[in-house]
Scaffold this motif. Structure first.
Motif, PDB file in Angstrom:
ATOM      1  N   LEU A   7       0.826  -1.210   0.000  1.00  0.00           N
ATOM      2  CA  LEU A   7       0.000   0.000   0.000  1.00  0.00           C
ATOM      3  C   LEU A   7       0.859   1.259   0.000  1.00  0.00           C
ATOM      4  N   GLN A  65       1.972   1.566  -3.674  1.00  0.00           N
ATOM      5  CA  GLN A  65       0.941   1.808  -4.689  1.00  0.00           C
ATOM      6  C   GLN A  65      -0.025   2.927  -4.327  1.00  0.00           C
ATOM      7  N   GLY A  66      -0.061   3.326  -3.076  1.00  0.00           N
ATOM      8  CA  GLY A  66      -1.002   4.365  -2.653  1.00  0.00           C
ATOM      9  C   GLY A  66      -2.340   3.776  -2.249  1.00  0.00           C
ATOM     10  N   GLU A  67      -3.012   3.126  -3.183  1.00  0.00           N
ATOM     11  CA  GLU A  67      -4.269   2.440  -2.914  1.00  0.00           C
ATOM     12  C   GLU A  67      -4.296   1.135  -3.687  1.00  0.00           C
ATOM     13  N   VAL A 127      -4.900   0.596   8.260  1.00  0.00           N
ATOM     14  CA  VAL A 127      -5.372   0.881   6.915  1.00  0.00           C
ATOM     15  C   VAL A 127      -6.769   1.467   7.023  1.00  0.00           C
ATOM     16  N   GLY A 181     -10.110   3.360   0.822  1.00  0.00           N
ATOM     17  CA  GLY A 181      -9.551   4.292  -0.138  1.00  0.00           C
ATOM     18  C   GLY A 181     -10.624   5.056  -0.880  1.00  0.00           C
ATOM     19  N   TYR A 221      -8.176   0.112  -0.501  1.00  0.00           N
ATOM     20  CA  TYR A 221      -7.627   0.422   0.825  1.00  0.00           C
ATOM     21  C   TYR A 221      -6.377   1.282   0.659  1.00  0.00           C
ATOM     22  N   ARG A 222      -6.079   2.040   1.699  1.00  0.00           N
ATOM     23  CA  ARG A 222      -4.852   2.831   1.752  1.00  0.00           C
ATOM     24  C   ARG A 222      -4.350   2.834   3.187  1.00  0.00           C
TER      25      ARG A 222
END
Length: 263
Positions: A20, A23-25, A55, A58, A64-65
């Motif tokens: 995460l 990739q950010g989200e 987490v 997102g 998710y983030r």
């Protein structure tokens, strides 16, 4: 056996968080595919991490983030570095004077990890984000850290595995890297000329402690013309003086006025 199972679960959780962060989200399905884990296991793990605020949901459906609880943990880690405390005001002044991106990095095994970053006003390089890392052979801060280590560490680094090439200018062999490190030691400053990102250059200097050990590296980065042109001699002087100032705050004393002398 229970201990091994618990360690495996923690390792999977860390892998999810690392993914995460990169990739950010991401959705649970994509995480499961990337990690080669069953979707049901990833869903359960994400649910547990969400309850712990590690987490959060997102912006996209099912995405998710990283959660805000990690922000407090990360802040606690960063604030323990004396290097950051001493370097921050010097970095702010250097940033104000130059308008370029200023980094502070420390070594972690084979990498230089960015523990402080002030974004430039003209260009913001994305190659080294706050908390991100570069291998020790690539980039000005990285090579400053490696160059002012013991020379035996150079050989160990070269022998510990193949070196990643980011651009055609990245030194990835002993014939390329060792002379570059010797040059850094002679000059007291590392020069990165498009060896991480094409069009971007950087300068880096070591931060030394009271024992003369390299503790960190201070770096300035921007478009090549702004960093390496004939008119930027003052930029090098500013960075050298900034590195010396932070080193003195760490207890280092100059030898015959040299910025660094490791012979």
């Amino acid at each position: 056996m229970a201990q091994e199972g618990g360690l495996a679960l923690v390792r999977k959780a860390v892998e999810v968080l690392d993914l995460l962060a990169e990739q950010g989200e991401a959705t649970a399905a994509s995480i499961a595919e990337d990690l080669g884990e069953p979707r049901s296991s990833v869903y359960r793990l994400l649910s547990s991490l969400q309850k712990l605020q590690m987490v959060e949901s997102g912006s996209g459906r099912g995405a998710y983030r990283l959660g805000f609880h990690l922000l407090s943990l990360g802040t606690a880690v960063v604030e323990r570095f004396d290097e950051r405390r001493f370097a921050r005001p010097v970095m702010e002044r250097l940033h104000e004077q130059t308008g370029e991106t200023v980094y502070l990095c420390v070594r972690r095994e084979r990498q230089a990890v960015c523990i402080e970053r002030l974004d430039g006003r003209r260009v913001q390089s994305l190659a080294l984000k706050l908390g991100g890392a570069l291998p020790l052979h690539a980039g000005a801060a990285s090579r400053a850290l490696l160059a002012f280590d013991d020379r035996a560490a150079w050989t160990q680094y070269l022998e510990s595995g193949p070196l990643q090439r980011f651009t055609p200018s990245t030194p990835v062999t002993g014939e390329e890297l060792l002379p570059a490190l010797e040059q850094v030691r002679r000059d007291g400053i590392a020069v990165s000329d498009q060896d991480v990102t094409v069009g971007v250059a950087a300068l880096g200097v070591p931060i030394l402690d009271y024992l003369g050990r390299v503790r960190a590296a201070l770096s300035i980065s921007g478009v090549r013309e702004a960093i390496l042109s004939d008119a930027t001699t003052a930029l090098r002087e500013q960075l050298l003086l900034a590195g010396e100032e932070v080193s003195r705050a760490m207890g280092w004393k100059a030898v015959d006025g040299a910025v660094a002398d490791f012979g």
